[in-house]
Design a protein around this motif. Structure first.
Motif, short mmCIF file in Angstrom:
data_model
loop_
_atom_site.label_atom_id
_atom_site.label_comp_id
_atom_site.label_asym_id
_atom_site.label_seq_id
_atom_site.Cartn_x
_atom_site.Cartn_y
_atom_site.Cartn_z
N GLY A 1 0.82 -1.21 0.00
CA GLY A 1 0.00 0.00 0.00
C GLY A 1 0.85 1.26 0.00
N ILE A 2 1.95 1.23 0.74
CA ILE A 2 2.88 2.37 0.75
C ILE A 2 3.47 2.57 -0.65
N GLN B 1 2.18 1.61 -3.52
CA GLN B 1 1.12 2.09 -4.41
C GLN B 1 0.92 3.59 -4.25
N HIS B 2 0.87 4.05 -3.03
CA HIS B 2 0.66 5.47 -2.76
C HIS B 2 1.82 6.31 -3.27
N LEU B 3 3.04 5.91 -2.96
CA LEU B 3 4.21 6.70 -3.35
C LEU B 3 4.39 6.80 -4.87
N HIS B 4 4.03 5.75 -5.57
CA HIS B 4 4.25 5.72 -7.01
C HIS B 4 2.98 5.95 -7.81
N GLY B 5 1.86 6.20 -7.13
CA GLY B 5 0.60 6.46 -7.83
C GLY B 5 0.12 5.29 -8.66
N GLN C 1 -2.25 2.07 -9.49
CA GLN C 1 -3.64 1.68 -9.25
C GLN C 1 -3.80 0.16 -9.19
N THR D 1 2.08 -2.79 -8.89
CA THR D 1 2.75 -2.60 -7.62
C THR D 1 3.75 -3.73 -7.37
#
Length: 76
Positions: A59-60, A62-66, A68, A73
């Motif tokens: 999840g980290i 996914q968030h850092l690299h945008g 989906q 991921t």
């Protein structure tokens, strides 16, 4: 390339020492997650689960690299 050659590569050589994810890993105590989710897992019933830290770290990423997609991921 020869097919019968085996190359052993350590994970430390794949990720640079100054990479952001290494810094996050040093700064965050992921062991705390085990305490948080302990009551959600059963030790003697069903199949072994995925380590709860793995989806949290994904999840980290996914968030850092945008990202989906879970596949993107995992590839990242």
């Amino acid at each position: 390339m020869e097919r019968d050659v085996i190359e052993i590569v350590g994970i430390d050589s794949l990720v640079p020492q100054d990479h952001l994810l290494r810094k996050i890993d040093q700064a965050v105590d992921f062991n705390r997650l085990y305490e948080i989710v302990e009551l959600l897992y059963c030790e003697d019933n069903g199949k072994p689960s995925v380590d709860p830290v793995v989806p949290f770290k994904m999840g980290i990423i996914q968030h850092l690299h945008g990202l989906q997609s879970l596949r993107r991921t995992a590839r990242r």
